[in-house]
Every structure is written in structure tokens, then in C-alpha cells.
Scaffold this active site. Structure first.
Site, PDB file in Angstrom:
ATOM      1  N   LYS B  80       0.835  -1.211   0.000  1.00 53.01           N
ATOM      2  CA  LYS B  80       0.000   0.000   0.000  1.00 53.01           C
ATOM      3  C   LYS B  80       0.862   1.250   0.000  1.00 53.01           C
ATOM      4  O   LYS B  80       0.576   2.223  -0.703  1.00 53.01           O
ATOM      5  CB  LYS B  80      -0.963  -0.025   1.198  1.00 53.01           C
ATOM      6  CG  LYS B  80      -2.085  -1.053   1.039  1.00 53.01           C
ATOM      7  CD  LYS B  80      -2.866  -1.318   2.327  1.00 53.01           C
ATOM      8  CE  LYS B  80      -3.868  -2.474   2.106  1.00 53.01           C
ATOM      9  NZ  LYS B  80      -4.556  -2.886   3.340  1.00 53.01           N
ATOM     10  N   GLN B 124      -4.772  -1.696   9.535  1.00 52.03           N
ATOM     11  CA  GLN B 124      -4.585  -3.005   8.900  1.00 52.03           C
ATOM     12  C   GLN B 124      -5.200  -4.094   9.787  1.00 52.03           C
ATOM     13  O   GLN B 124      -4.866  -4.217  10.963  1.00 52.03           O
ATOM     14  CB  GLN B 124      -3.086  -3.264   8.680  1.00 52.03           C
ATOM     15  CG  GLN B 124      -2.785  -4.548   7.928  1.00 52.03           C
ATOM     16  CD  GLN B 124      -3.317  -4.543   6.486  1.00 52.03           C
ATOM     17  OE1 GLN B 124      -3.206  -3.547   5.782  1.00 52.03           O
ATOM     18  NE2 GLN B 124      -3.924  -5.650   6.080  1.00 52.03           N
ATOM     19  N   ASP B 147     -11.504   2.889   4.141  1.00 49.44           N
ATOM     20  CA  ASP B 147     -11.915   1.492   3.987  1.00 49.44           C
ATOM     21  C   ASP B 147     -13.430   1.345   3.858  1.00 49.44           C
ATOM     22  O   ASP B 147     -13.919   0.266   3.520  1.00 49.44           O
ATOM     23  CB  ASP B 147     -11.429   0.662   5.189  1.00 49.44           C
ATOM     24  CG  ASP B 147     -10.134  -0.081   4.879  1.00 49.44           C
ATOM     25  OD1 ASP B 147      -9.876  -0.335   3.684  1.00 49.44           O
ATOM     26  OD2 ASP B 147      -9.389  -0.404   5.822  1.00 49.44           O
TER      27      ASP B 147
END
Lengths: 320, 320
Positions: B80, B124, B147
Site C-alpha cells: 500500500k 490493517q 476502507d
């Protein structure tokens, strides 16, 4: 149709086979008597409120905000207050003039947010055009959002492993009718006709939570009848008088009709009668169970409003 | 299957008929090349970032919080950050030890919430077991929730007339693949296999927003193959290696395979290979278009993360 109200009886607690084979055309469906079921729920709520009063010295409180002078809105508010009173729920209300500003309305919402005796806040819709409904509804604390319209309550309803504070009253009422009529939802195919924020979308989420396999049919679906015929359970919430005909249903399907539409009827004193989204006469020859209009889903909406208010008060007072 | 990666080509912008009649068994499906599409999107994002830097002197910023030493998580975070760097997006990161407390993690989240140079925050997953993921995720401001996991973003995604700040990256990537492959969704029947919060549920909402008629099939659906065969478009997100066989599909269906499952393969140096939820070889004989695994949906997830971060920065800087 009005004469059917009260004549049918729901089969409480019995497990109903929703997809029996063979021809069903020679018998009429069981009528799901929403009025009777709602009355029973309201009695149950009344008993719980009395218990709460005894246990903690307090009762649930529902605040209703009405803006303007719409006759229908005033009637709904009156019905809600009466229902509260019968169940022992305290009601608070504010009626603001048609020209109230958005800030006025929001100020009243915030006042109720801060009042610990108020467990649920309901803003009667529609609001006058100069007021942004979204902004007003979002001012309602999601913890007092008994209408279940707040995005947080919609989001947590959609999410696995989460539980919303409140579920919108009408779809909650639909599921309650199915449950109290002994209709098994798990593993069944369900079709929801309509995808409104207030009914269709949350109804689909609730059916999926009950482990039904859900299809949402909407205005852009080219073949709604064909898809609806796959369903064991149909919830119709499209707002079109008798659009859904008998041949949309699989024999033995269970039909919940959310629509309440006025159609001209010169034989009535009022000049109109109320019909659902489903052509009742045709559908009742094919379905195994069906809700009438009126007297089906309608009475459940107010019962669920009381139920949501009671739940909120239980959370506030730590009562099981 | 790995040899197929990059060999296919998506038909950009062409309107693809998703339900052609006749036998399709004599030809293989068009491969939707997720890697190529993702690369193109990342280039587009890079160009927009450069434009933003010129216009307002700032670039988007993404913060990544990693807790513990899971190898796979560390790899994802590295990927990422690399993707950010290539697109000109600034990345911020914090790595906390396995025994970090929930309060530690939340404190870092809040720190990033308050940092105006950070437009997106990603925690994460999975977090170590002693930390409540829900509490940490909900600490992320819904305005930086790249997200798309916050209930407000899920709720507004579900609601008509509303627009979420962010849509979860993987389902957003699925829809982007369909769009960029010229697949018409409006009026088509879509089946989503799986109802997870991260993929299945938001994918169904997105397909419905595109006016598809959507059915969600899940672990309690007794006849998943039969229902999936009704679909013009299938998104599979169940996490079971090759569970979905060729005969689950209607000839000409478009298949998006979200699954990434490791299966033993002694012919590989690693001892395993990656396969999707769909039996690719069988499905590609029936479908009109299909994503491979790897190289299908996977690369899109990171591209959508960058896209969400860019969108957030545009909102923050008032850039169109």
C-alpha cells in the site's frame, strides 16, 4: 375488502409451509390479521411498561414533533399519542407553525436529545418544503431515533455482527407479522418489491438477517412478475394501487402488502377506498397467507413505534 | 492459471451483451485483466495528484496503522505504501507492537483524525485478539474512513438519495471492473455470493445502485447453484476454493471472482497456488467474461484505496 378486516385469523406460532405444491386456486389464503396481532403486541408492551414503572419508577417517553397543519400528519400524531397513552408511555409533543425555520425544528430536536425522560424522538414527515428533512432527521440522536432512519442505524442493520439501536417501524412490523404467523424465513426465497429507505431497503436487510435469500425488485427491473414468482415470501412496498396481480405469485407464497393507496369508489360515502399494492382478490386465491389493506401492516407500524420506545427506555434504565 | 495473467484483454467501453442465447461451450470467456485496469487507474490517480499539487500545493495523505508482526499484514502495508508513493500520495505510518493496548491504537487513530495532512486512515486488519476491532474502526472519523467500514458510510451507501464518503475498496473495485469492461448493470439480474461486511453486502448495494436486480446468496441458501444460474452478473465472495462450478452459471454470464484461496500444489516451489472461489477452467467455458485469480479483483483493491484517498483530499481541498 374492508369487510374482510377482522374476519380472518392468523395461525400464531404454527410453522406454515410456504411452498406447498399443487393447485391452490380452489381455496383462499389465510388472512394475516394485523390489527389483532398489533393489539396483542400493544397489550404486551403495556404490561412491560407497568412492570418497568414498578421496578424503576419511570416509564418510556416518546417525543413527537409536528410542523405545519397537514390534516393527515395531525391525525397520525394523534393516533400515536393515543397509542402511547394506552400503553402507559409518556408522550411529549411540540407543534410548530408551517413557517417554522429549520433551526427552530433542530433546536426542539436537540432539546429532546438532552431530555433524559425522552427515549424516542419522532419527527412527523413530510416537513414543509423549506426545511431540509435530512438535516433535521440527522439531528436526532441515533440513540433516540425510534424511526430507525439515522444512517448509523441503517448501517448497523446492514452489517453482520452488529445490531442497530432501532429498526424502522414498518419493515419491523412486516417481520413481526411473519414471525407471529409462524412463517419460516430461514432458507426461503424472499422478494421485496420496492427499495425505499423507509420500507423496502430495511425490509430486505431484515429478511436476510432471518437467513432468507432476498431479491430486491424495483422500478428498473424489467420482469418483476417473473422474479416475484420465484419467492416463497413477498413484501410489496411500491405505492401503486393493485399493481401486483395474482399471477405474480407462486402458489402458496406468503404475501405482506405494505401499500395503502386511495382509489376512487363512488359507492363509498367518502368517494374512495383504500387498497394495497397487491390485487387482494386475485392474490388471495394463490397465496397461502396474505395481509389485508387496511388492517394488515398499517396497525403494526404504530405497535413497532411503541416497541422501539420501550426498548430505548429499557436500555436507558438498564431493565432487561 | 498464473500464465493467464496479462494474456487477456478487457473490452473497454464496449457494451457487452451479458445474456446471449445459444451454446457458449465452444469458446472461452474474455478475461477481465484486473492488473491492467488497476495500473491504468493508478496512472490516472497519479495524474490527478500531480494536478492537485500544482493547484493547491498539497497532495493526498494516507495513514496506515499496523499492530503486531504478522508477515502477511506487513506485506500488505508495504504494498500500500509503495502504491501511494508511485501515485504521489504521501503516506504516514505507525507500527505498534503486538502487545499494544487498545487505547494506544485508538490514540494513534485520533491523532490522525486531527492531522489535516491525513485524508485517509487505514487500520490493517486483523488486529491482535485482545483489541476490539469494532471499537478501533469506529474511532476512525467517517470522513477519513477510506476502507468504508464505518456504519455511517455503510448506511449512506444503502440509502437512496444519499452518498457515502467512502465505499469499501474491494466491492468498489468489482464495480469499476464491470464498468471499465463495458458491462451494462442496469436492468440485469445480479447474484452476490456471500454477505460479508467487507465485500458481499456492499457489493450488493453497489449493484443495486447501478439498477441491477440483486439477489444475495449465502451459506443458508439451500440451492445456490440454481439461483446463481439466473444471474447475468455474478460476484463471488465466499472464501471457498473453487466451490462455484461451471454449471452454476447461465451461458454468457459475467463473473467477478473475489476469492483468493491458497490450495496445495506440489508442482510449485511454494507448495501452493492461489485460486478463486470460482472454478476458473469450467466457468470460463460458460461465462462471457471472467476475472482470473490472481490478477483480477486483487489489484483493484489497492487502486480503489488510492482512489478513496484522492477523493477525500479533493473534498478537503475543495478541488473538483
Amino acid at each position: 375488502m374492508a369487510t374482510m378486516e377482522g374476519s380472518g385469523s392468523a395461525s400464531y406460532g404454527k410453522d406454515v409451509q410456504t411452498s406447498t405444491g399443487g393447485s391452490q386456486t380452489d381455496r383462499a389464503a389465510v388472512i394475516i390479521d394485523g390489527k389483532a396481532i398489533a393489539d396483542q403486541i400493544r397489550e404486551e408492551i403495556g404490561a412491560e411498561v407497568a412492570k418497568m414503572k414498578e421496578a424503576v419508577g419511570n416509564v418510556p417517553g416518546l417525543a413527537v414533533i409536528l410542523v405545519g397543519a397537514r390534516k393527515d400528519s395531525a391525525t397520525y400524531v394523534r393516533m400515536k399519542k393515543k397509542a402511547c397513552s394506552e400503553a402507559g408511555i409518556q408522550s411529549f409533543d411540540v407543534t410548530l407553525p408551517e413557517d417554522a425555520t429549520q433551526d427552530d425544528v433542530v433546536a426542539h430536536v436537540k432539546h429532546f436529545n438532552d431530555n433524559p425522560a425522552v427515549h424516542g424522538i419522532l419527527v412527523q414527515l413530510p416537513l414543509p418544503k423549506h426545511i431540509n428533512e435530512e438535516a433535521v432527521l440527522e439531528a436526532v440522536s441515533y440513540e433516540k431515533d425510534v424511526d430507525g432512519f439515522h444512517p448509523i442505524n441503517v448501517g448497523t442493520l446492514a452489517m453482520q455482527g452488529r445490531k442497530p439501536q432501532f429498526v424502522s417501524c414498518t419493515p419491523k412490523g412486516c417481520i413481526e407479522l411473519l414471525k407471529r404467523s409462524g412463517v419460516q424465513m430461514s432458507g426461503k426465497r424472499a422478494v421485496v418489491l420496492g427499495r425505499s429507505n423507509i420500507v423496502g431497503t430495511p425490509a430486505a436487510m431484515l429478511l436476510q438477517r432471518e437467513n432468507a435469500t432476498v431479491t430486491v425488485v424495483h422500478s428498473r427491473t424489467p420482469n418483476p412478475a417473473e422474479i416475484t414468482r420465484e419467492a416463497d415470501i413477498v413484501i410489496a412496498a411500491i405505492g401503486k394501487a393493485e399493481l401486483v396481480r395474482g399471477d405474480w405469485f407462486k402458489p402458496g407464497a406468503v404475501v405482506i402488502d405494505v401499500g395503502i393507496n386511495a382509489v376512487e369508489d363512488s359507492s363509498r360515502k367518502t368517494g374512495y377506498r383504500l387498497v394495497g399494492d397487491v390485487h387482494f382478490q386475485e392474490a388471495s386465491q394463490v397465496a397461502s397467507m396474505i395481509t389485508p389493506v387496511p388492517g394488515g401492516v398499517g396497525p403494526m407500524t404504530i405497535a413497532m413505534l411503541l416497541s422501539n420506545t420501550l426498548e430505548a427506555a429499557k436500555r436507558a434504565y438498564g431493565v432487561a
